[in-house]
Design a protein around this motif. Structure first.
Motif, PDB file in Angstrom:
ATOM      1  N   GLN A   1      -6.928 -13.182   4.041  1.00  0.00           N
ATOM      2  CA  GLN A   1      -5.919 -13.226   2.972  1.00  0.00           C
ATOM      3  C   GLN A   1      -6.352 -14.100   1.801  1.00  0.00           C
TER       4      GLN A   1
ATOM      5  N   PRO B   1      -8.569  -3.762  -0.415  1.00  0.00           N
ATOM      6  CA  PRO B   1      -8.213  -4.224   0.934  1.00  0.00           C
ATOM      7  C   PRO B   1      -9.404  -4.207   1.888  1.00  0.00           C
ATOM      8  N   ARG B   2     -10.282  -3.253   1.713  1.00  0.00           N
ATOM      9  CA  ARG B   2     -11.469  -3.184   2.569  1.00  0.00           C
ATOM     10  C   ARG B   2     -12.420  -4.339   2.267  1.00  0.00           C
TER      11      ARG B   2
ATOM     12  N   ASN C   1       0.800  -1.228   0.000  1.00  0.00           N
ATOM     13  CA  ASN C   1       0.000   0.000   0.000  1.00  0.00           C
ATOM     14  C   ASN C   1       0.831   1.276   0.000  1.00  0.00           C
TER      15      ASN C   1
ATOM     16  N   GLU D   1      -9.110  -0.755  -7.098  1.00  0.00           N
ATOM     17  CA  GLU D   1      -7.762  -0.953  -6.542  1.00  0.00           C
ATOM     18  C   GLU D   1      -7.149   0.384  -6.163  1.00  0.00           C
TER      19      GLU D   1
ATOM     20  N   LEU E   1      -7.525 -11.981  -1.824  1.00  0.00           N
ATOM     21  CA  LEU E   1      -6.703 -11.671  -3.002  1.00  0.00           C
ATOM     22  C   LEU E   1      -6.657 -12.841  -3.989  1.00  0.00           C
TER      23      LEU E   1
ATOM     24  N   MET F   1      -4.142  -7.053   8.324  1.00  0.00           N
ATOM     25  CA  MET F   1      -4.090  -6.290   7.073  1.00  0.00           C
ATOM     26  C   MET F   1      -4.218  -4.809   7.370  1.00  0.00           C
ATOM     27  N   GLU F   2      -3.427  -4.018   6.651  1.00  0.00           N
ATOM     28  CA  GLU F   2      -3.485  -2.569   6.792  1.00  0.00           C
ATOM     29  C   GLU F   2      -4.444  -1.998   5.758  1.00  0.00           C
ATOM     30  N   LEU F   3      -5.306  -1.089   6.186  1.00  0.00           N
ATOM     31  CA  LEU F   3      -6.238  -0.442   5.268  1.00  0.00           C
ATOM     32  C   LEU F   3      -5.639   0.891   4.838  1.00  0.00           C
TER      33      LEU F   3
ATOM     34  N   ALA G   1     -11.375  -7.263   1.517  1.00  0.00           N
ATOM     35  CA  ALA G   1     -10.775  -8.371   2.271  1.00  0.00           C
ATOM     36  C   ALA G   1     -11.152  -8.275   3.756  1.00  0.00           C
TER      37      ALA G   1
END
Length: 833
Positions: free
Chosen positions: A395, A377-378, A13, A371, A398, A495-497, A380
């Motif tokens: 995970q 990511p959100r 990110n 993307e 993805l 996971m980092e948003l 996920a």
């Protein structure tokens, strides 16, 4: 010319891909930097008399060996020995990113730091003194914005300057204070090893417990494990500190020093736009409805509205087909030259797939927007709450998205992406779930059937198709993780948003174009190669002598009828031989086909002029106007054309039916007939195991005639196949449940290291597909369901099963091993006493 090998590293990110695209955009002429050219053979960039090879490493939060991405990145640094490292940092979150920067600086290779997303940082009123960061770290620091196309030339210039001044590079060291004696001890122990890397860095990584480094050191220093253990124990005994956490805290403290001396966040503590948006997007009750709504709109825009664009692309493709036919040897009544037959087969195969390019371009553009915005990511994060009830993992998102959860993916990279899943149980379940996704290769097949049988209901049908695969994958995953995968190791999901970003038009267009180009290359290479093989298998052994005689007699009868009626016209002398009739017939069919591709008055007039030039004498039979004698020829000519097409279609069907592939299709028809599949559908499915696009190419060629015309594959299938919408639903269900292609199965074997799992990944979905398709088709036939009703009931059933399983999660045994002893009789003894 000096060559420079560059490793591009950064945390997930950080926008690393946008920096890579910013530089690679030079090749695509998106950006125009003075003095920069691209070597087309090697892909290297040429700048200031230097060749620059840039390798984009996987995104990693650190440079340890805890994840696959970290191991891959570290292996590249060790094995490929790049000349320098370009470290991309998210300028809007600089403190967290600097941890990796310090790890990269310690490697002993010159580093160029890029502060990416400076536009985001400025928008948030974050002031960054990049010059001071450069002074404190003793390395170049470049401000850039990959998304905005800013900083590309500065990056190239800095790479060259840093490489040229490599002789001035001083080893970067962090003073780890009380750990220094132990670092020196390890460094002394390994000083004579042949590893070319910086010995201090190797010593630090060894004390950090990095198994990748320790394994390499052990090849030369056999007792390195014991020596490191002694140093760790000594440090812990003296200071009551763990070496790993001590090293990490030192780096975080160093990053904190840089942050406080160079960064000024004016709005610190204030709620950002991302925070406000996430209160809605990630709301406990709104998240899933919003996600479903977004997915539906993606399909509405790309599949439904995008399909309307094919009304403009198909005439172009049809015109191309007609142009190709003009250069091919002409047919002599029903005797079509092999080269003509093969070429038309290949053109039909390619056209059936190329017609969907507008749909794919829109679809890929929408995915690229999601993307860039930061919604992936959100997604996920949202789905992790759901996935964990089915034994999957956040995970897993993805790999499932890459495989086609959003439609238009590919199962091969989807399965390969499971390497990064730390949870072994979820990793195995995801490997086996990805093949159920709607890969790019399946989309043309769905679009073909929907265009033929569900044109008014394309949006809802495509929504059913795309979302039901996720429910099926979750159900299968739950069954597997509750049984044969139940004892495998698990791990938490982290996971980092990233903050929300505005996508750029250039970035979206580049990524959509790249993915469409991959699709086009696949059509031109793999699919057409498969089409050639299929053509050969459909030609052999050909018609029997009896059939040839039968069709020759039919043709003679038709020609005799034409000749008898033509004698009544004064123009009989112009068509009184077989050669003249054959030439006129080809002239007529060619004209009609080209007129069908032209919708304008000017275009029609141009075609008329061309055909008058081609043969003025024949043209009066095409457009007799007030010439009554010419009308007689025109009338019988139209009948002759229709009858010839019928004979050609019958010849083609019989030839295909009796071919090698046709025999294989008929052999499995006793099993597939319960799902409504005839031998032609079986042939399409058999041909598609090499590449799923081949199913469309095969059906498109089987149901289209070999003449120049403007009939689309959907129209030809709806008109000539004899299928109903219920048949189409059964076919769709089977395609949904079956694995994509043989390449995916090979990758499944590679990831699981087991032929057993590969065979399971083939056999179980095929069995499931034919069983469920047969049940739905039989029920629909007996109850008089329409195609849409059958698909709706199937969808409701699958969703209901998934909800029941999800609402009542089972607890798994998460352990295995121990000692198994025979205790025969003990239960009885206990009961008796």
């Amino acid at each position: 010319m000096k060559k420079i090998k560059v490793a591009l590293a950064g945390q997930p990110n950080c926008g690393k891909s946008t920096i890579f695209n910013l530089v690679s955009g030079i090749e695509q002429h998106i950006a125009n930097y003075p003095g920069v050219t691209v070597d087309k053979k090697t892909g290297f960039f040429k700048y200031d008399n230097h060749k620059i090879e840039m390798v984009d490493l996987p995104g990693t939060y650190s440079f340890s060996s805890y994840s696959l991405e970290e191991r891959v990145a570290k292996d590249f640094i060790i094995d490929e020995a790049p000349d320098l490292i370009v470290n991309v940092i998210d300028a809007s979150n600089i403190k967290r990113n600097l941890y990796l920067t310090f790890q990269l600086l310690e490697i002993g290779i010159p580093v160029v730091v890029i502060l990416n997303m400076m536009d985001v940082a400025k928008r948030r009123d974050i002031e960054i003194d990049s010059k001071k960061i450069s002074e404190m770290l003793s390395c170049p620091v470049i401000e850039a914005s990959g998304a905005k196309g800013i900083g590309g030339e500065d990056i190239m210039r800095s790479i060259v300057e840093t490489s040229n001044n490599k002789h001035k590079y001083d080893e970067f060291k962090i003073n780890y204070e009380e750990l220094e004696p132990h670092i020196n001890n390890v460094e002394e122990k390994i000083k004579n090893t042949l590893l070319p890397q910086n010995k201090r860095w190797l010593a630090i990584k060894a004390l950090e417990g990095d198994q990748t480094i320790i394994k390499r050191l052990k090849n030369e220093v056999s007792d390195i494990d014991g020596f490191i253990k002694v140093q760790e124990d000594s440090f812990h005994k003296k200071y009551d500190k763990d070496t790993v956490s001590f090293l990490a805290s030192f780096r975080y403290d160093s990053a904190d020093i840089i942050y406080h001396k160079t960064v000024n966040e004016k709005n610190i503590g204030k709620e950002t736009l991302t925070d406000k948006t996430d209160k809605i997007i990630l709301n406990r009750y709104l998240a899933l409805p919003i996600l479903i709504g977004i997915m539906f709109m993606v399909y509405q825009i790309s599949i439904v509205w995008g399909y309307k664009l094919t009304d403009y692309t198909w005439p172009i493709l049809a015109a191309f087909k007609n142009l190709v036919i003009d250069f091919l040897p002409a047919a002599y009544f029903t005797d079509v030259p092999l080269i003509t037959d093969l070429t038309i087969w290949l053109v039909n195969s390619a056209n059936a797939l190329m017609n969907y390019i507008p749909i794919f371009f829109i679809l890929f553009a929408l995915i690229a927007i999601m993307e860039d915005v930061g919604y992936m990511p959100r997604m996920a994060f949202i789905l992790d709450r759901v996935f964990k009830r089915f034994g999957l993992h956040g995970q897993s998102t993805l790999p499932l998205v890459l495989g086609g959860a959003m439609v238009g993916g590919c199962a091969v990279p989807g399965v390969m992406a499971t390497k990064g899943i730390a949870d072994d149980r979820a990793r195995m379940a995801t490997i086996l779930a990805v093949p159920y996704m709607n890969c790019l290769a399946k989309v043309p097949f769905y679009t073909l059937l929907l265009g033929a049988f569900f044109k008014p209901d394309m949006a809802i049908m495509m929504f059913f198709i795309s979302t039901i695969t996720v429910f099926i994958a979750m159900i299968v995953s739950k069954i597997l993780t509750s049984t044969i995968l139940s004892t495998r190791e698990t791990a938490p999901f982290l996971m980092e948003l990233p903050p929300y970003h505005m996508p750029t038009f250039k970035g979206v267009i580049i990524r959509a174009s790249q993915r469409v180009w991959v699709y086009i290359k696949k059509v031109v290479t793999i699919v057409l190669a498969v089409a050639v093989i299929l053509f050969a298998m459909l030609q052999y052994p050909g018609l029997s002598k009896e059939s040839e005689t039968k069709y020759d007699l039919q043709l003679e009868k038709v020609l005799s009828s034409f000749d008898n009626k033509a004698k009544k016209s004064k123009y009989y002398e112009e068509v009184d031989t077989k050669d003249e009739v054959s030439e006129l017939l080809n002239y007529y069919d060619g004209y009609k086909a080209k007129r069908m591709t032209s919708s304008s008055k000017e275009g029609a007039q141009s075609i008329d002029e061309d055909y008058i030039i081609l043969n003025k004498s024949f043209f009066k039979f095409i457009k007799p106007r007030k010439d009554k004698e010419a009308r007689k020829i025109n009338k019988i000519l139209r009948k002759l054309s229709t009858k010839r097409k019928r004979i050609l279609r019958n010849i083609k069907n019989e030839k295909v039916e009796n071919s090698l592939l046709g025999m294989a299709g008929r052999a499995i028809e006793p099993f597939s007939k319960y799902a409504g599949f005839d031998w032609k559908i079986n042939v399409a499915f058999l041909s598609s195991f090499a590449a799923r696009e081949s199913a469309v190419a095969t059906l498109g060629s089987l149901y289209e005639n070999n003449k120049a015309d403007n009939m689309r594959a959907e129209e030809a299938m709806a008109k000539n196949s004899g299928y109903t919408p219920l048949h189409a639903v059964a076919i769709i269900i089977f395609m949904i449940l079956t694995p994509p292609c043989i390449a995916t199965m090979i990758v499944v074997k590679m990831q699981t290291n087991s032929y057993k799992w590969m065979m399971f990944a083939i056999a179980f979905p095929v069995f499931l597909g034919i069983t469920i398709a047969s049940i739905i088709f039989t029920l629909g036939l007996n109850n008089g369901w329409s195609g849409l009703e059958a698909m709706t009931y199937f969808y409701i059933l699958i969703v209901a099963i998934a909800l029941i399983i999800g609402l009542f999660p089972s607890k798994n045994i998460n352990w295995k091993g121990g000692m198994k002893l025979k205790v025969n009789g003990q239960a009885k003894v206990y009961k008796d006493n």
